[in-house]
Motif scaffolding. Structure first.
Motif, PDB file in Angstrom:
ATOM      1  N   ALA A 182       0.810  -1.071  -0.157  1.00 39.30           N
ATOM      2  CA  ALA A 182      -0.022   0.144   0.069  1.00 39.30           C
ATOM      3  C   ALA A 182       0.803   1.344   0.018  1.00 39.30           C
ATOM      4  O   ALA A 182       0.502   2.442  -0.590  1.00 39.30           O
ATOM      5  CB  ALA A 182      -0.818  -0.110   1.123  1.00 39.30           C
ATOM      6  N   LEU A 183       1.976   1.275   0.695  1.00 39.01           N
ATOM      7  CA  LEU A 183       2.665   2.387   0.513  1.00 39.01           C
ATOM      8  C   LEU A 183       3.390   2.540  -0.744  1.00 39.01           C
ATOM      9  O   LEU A 183       3.442   3.785  -1.216  1.00 39.01           O
ATOM     10  CB  LEU A 183       4.081   2.328   1.605  1.00 39.01           C
ATOM     11  CG  LEU A 183       3.822   2.024   3.282  1.00 39.01           C
ATOM     12  CD1 LEU A 183       4.963   2.181   4.104  1.00 39.01           C
ATOM     13  CD2 LEU A 183       2.715   3.380   3.643  1.00 39.01           C
ATOM     14  N   PHE A 184       3.828   1.734  -1.239  1.00 37.85           N
ATOM     15  CA  PHE A 184       4.538   1.740  -2.688  1.00 37.85           C
ATOM     16  C   PHE A 184       3.626   2.244  -3.698  1.00 37.85           C
ATOM     17  O   PHE A 184       3.842   2.815  -4.781  1.00 37.85           O
ATOM     18  CB  PHE A 184       5.299   0.579  -2.870  1.00 37.85           C
ATOM     19  CG  PHE A 184       6.560   0.457  -2.639  1.00 37.85           C
ATOM     20  CD1 PHE A 184       7.606   1.329  -2.982  1.00 37.85           C
ATOM     21  CD2 PHE A 184       7.279  -0.593  -1.471  1.00 37.85           C
ATOM     22  CE1 PHE A 184       9.118   1.345  -2.405  1.00 37.85           C
ATOM     23  CE2 PHE A 184       8.313  -0.468  -0.956  1.00 37.85           C
ATOM     24  CZ  PHE A 184       9.275   0.357  -1.396  1.00 37.85           C
ATOM     25  N   ALA A 185       2.436   2.054  -3.543  1.00 31.86           N
ATOM     26  CA  ALA A 185       1.285   2.196  -4.203  1.00 31.86           C
ATOM     27  C   ALA A 185       0.871   4.069  -4.207  1.00 31.86           C
ATOM     28  O   ALA A 185       0.119   4.488  -4.960  1.00 31.86           O
ATOM     29  CB  ALA A 185      -0.244   1.361  -4.081  1.00 31.86           C
ATOM     30  N   ARG A 186       1.455   4.633  -3.186  1.00 31.29           N
ATOM     31  CA  ARG A 186       1.179   5.970  -3.049  1.00 31.29           C
ATOM     32  C   ARG A 186       1.848   6.848  -3.668  1.00 31.29           C
ATOM     33  O   ARG A 186       2.823   6.625  -4.545  1.00 31.29           O
ATOM     34  CB  ARG A 186       1.497   6.389  -1.559  1.00 31.29           C
ATOM     35  CG  ARG A 186       0.790   5.606  -0.633  1.00 31.29           C
ATOM     36  CD  ARG A 186       0.466   6.141   0.756  1.00 31.29           C
ATOM     37  NE  ARG A 186       0.126   7.569   0.715  1.00 31.29           N
ATOM     38  CZ  ARG A 186      -0.960   8.364   1.431  1.00 31.29           C
ATOM     39  NH1 ARG A 186      -1.452   7.205   2.198  1.00 31.29           N
ATOM     40  NH2 ARG A 186      -1.171   9.384   1.294  1.00 31.29           N
ATOM     41  N   VAL A 187       1.082   8.025  -4.151  1.00 31.86           N
ATOM     42  CA  VAL A 187       1.825   8.899  -5.229  1.00 31.86           C
ATOM     43  C   VAL A 187       2.973   9.903  -4.853  1.00 31.86           C
ATOM     44  O   VAL A 187       3.792  10.184  -5.549  1.00 31.86           O
ATOM     45  CB  VAL A 187       0.554   9.814  -5.911  1.00 31.86           C
ATOM     46  CG1 VAL A 187      -0.474   8.874  -6.572  1.00 31.86           C
ATOM     47  CG2 VAL A 187      -0.173  10.579  -4.803  1.00 31.86           C
ATOM     48  N   GLU A 188       3.014  10.119  -3.307  1.00 29.63           N
ATOM     49  CA  GLU A 188       4.092  10.950  -2.908  1.00 29.63           C
ATOM     50  C   GLU A 188       5.321  10.574  -3.209  1.00 29.63           C
ATOM     51  O   GLU A 188       5.506   9.274  -3.151  1.00 29.63           O
ATOM     52  CB  GLU A 188       3.906  11.043  -1.515  1.00 29.63           C
ATOM     53  CG  GLU A 188       2.615  11.857  -1.094  1.00 29.63           C
ATOM     54  CD  GLU A 188       1.422  10.856  -0.690  1.00 29.63           C
ATOM     55  OE1 GLU A 188       0.232  11.236  -0.829  1.00 29.63           O
ATOM     56  OE2 GLU A 188       1.788   9.615  -0.768  1.00 29.63           O
ATOM     57  N   PRO A 189       6.232  11.406  -3.490  1.00 27.14           N
ATOM     58  CA  PRO A 189       7.586  10.993  -4.149  1.00 27.14           C
ATOM     59  C   PRO A 189       8.460  10.156  -2.793  1.00 27.14           C
ATOM     60  O   PRO A 189       9.180   9.335  -3.124  1.00 27.14           O
ATOM     61  CB  PRO A 189       8.422  12.175  -4.555  1.00 27.14           C
ATOM     62  CG  PRO A 189       7.479  13.250  -3.948  1.00 27.14           C
ATOM     63  CD  PRO A 189       6.078  12.804  -3.860  1.00 27.14           C
ATOM     64  N   GLN A 190       8.186  10.637  -1.572  1.00 30.96           N
ATOM     65  CA  GLN A 190       8.931   9.974  -0.272  1.00 30.96           C
ATOM     66  C   GLN A 190       8.254   9.362   0.362  1.00 30.96           C
ATOM     67  O   GLN A 190       7.023   9.773   0.486  1.00 30.96           O
ATOM     68  CB  GLN A 190       9.789  11.215   0.417  1.00 30.96           C
ATOM     69  CG  GLN A 190      10.898  11.746  -0.089  1.00 30.96           C
ATOM     70  CD  GLN A 190      11.807  10.837  -0.722  1.00 30.96           C
ATOM     71  OE1 GLN A 190      12.272  10.868  -2.005  1.00 30.96           O
ATOM     72  NE2 GLN A 190      12.431   9.866   0.042  1.00 30.96           N
TER      73      GLN A 190
END
Ligand SMILES: C[S@@+](CC[C@H](N)C(=O)[O-])C[C@H]1O[C@@H](n2cnc3c(N)ncnc32)[C@H](O)[C@@H]1O
Length: 270
Positions: A95-103
């Protein structure tokens, strides 16, 4: 024989002294727990009243370090409670890697000597490699009150007992072959440490994941309730809070989280 009332006054005075002189906010911790820890040191020094022990602290500054060591319980391990890490790996890492934020910002609050934040970074790295994602997006912050633990965390060199819950696969991937075990450079580079007091300092904000296990159990109920609300404010919507098996989420913050794994106390910020 000292009367119970005098002993209570003596305890209150000693607790205030420790807070004033060493910044350890005794009043926010469960009193029974603080008393028990102080009693261990009093026995070690052969003194019978809190007042006498206060005098020992005045005479011997090294005793202060030993007392603070006893008050901040620094026990930890890589992948401590492996089922909790399995839940993080299953429910949170993708779920974290699917987020759009760069960091991707991960905070291990009360990290002791660093095993927990390094374990989190290892899971993130393994997923990134397997799925062709950028591991450089990951920023793991480990914070603790205890400077000696943080110095050990910075060294990133460990001995066998602390690796006990680490699978063979992860050992081979992330640790040097021979003891003392060094952590893989790429993982180490994404983890940094900071001295931080959860009770007295502002929280690092805009977090995607906060892991705070085996820490707030030592705080009194009001303090725990306030901390849950502060964790909620520090998380982005859709971010995760992991408390692990021994803690329970209660109070107004409950409405700011949805349960993800009730057994491992994993919650999503809603
Ligand atoms: C038992 S360790 C937990 C380590 C790790 N989270 C784990 O579960 O394995 C508890 C840590 O909480 C830290 N701690 C206690 N009070 C704290 C405070 N007010 N702010 C930050 N850390 C604190 C202690 O120094 C200790 O290293």
């Amino acid at each position: 024989m000292t009367s119970p009332q005098l002993e209570d006054d003596g305890f209150a005075a000693l607790a205030e002294k420790i807070t004033r002189e060493r910044g350890f906010g005794c009043a926010s911790y469960k009193e029974k727990c603080v008393r028990r820890r102080i009693a261990v040191r009093m026995r070690a020094r052969g003194v019978h009243t809190f007042e006498e022990y206060g005098q020992v602290l005045d005479r011997d500054r090294h005793e202060y370090d030993l007392l603070l060591d006893a008050l901040t319980i620094n026990v930890t391990k890589f992948f401590r409670n492996p089922e909790t890490f399995a839940a993080i790996d299953r429910e949170i890492v993708p779920a974290l890697f699917a987020r759009v934020e760069p960091q991707l910002r991960i905070w291990s609050a009360g990290c002791a000597s660093g095993e927990e934040p390094y374990s989190l970074a290892m899971l993130m790295h393994r997923y990134a490699i397997a799925q062709g994602k950028r591991f450089e997006r990951v920023d793991v912050l480990g914070t603790d009150l205890d400077r000696a633990s943080l110095a050990a965390a910075d060294r990133a060199v460990y001995l066998e007992p602390t690796l006990g819950d680490t699978s063979d696969e992860l050992r081979q991937m992330y640790f040097s072959m021979q003891p003392p075990y060094r952590i893989h450079r790429e993982v180490r580079a994404r983890v940094r440490f900071l001295r931080h007091d959860l009770l007295r300092e502002p929280f690092p904000e805009v977090q995607h994941l906060i892991v705070c296990r085996n820490v707030i159990i030592y705080f009194d109920r009001d303090t725990q309730e306030q901390l849950f609300e502060r964790f909620a404010s520090a998380l982005l919507l859709g971010g995760f809070l992991v408390l692990g098996r021994v803690e329970t989420l209660f109070g107004p913050a409950r409405s700011m989280f949805a349960p993800v794994d009730s057994r491992e106390r994993v919650f999503r910020r809603v």
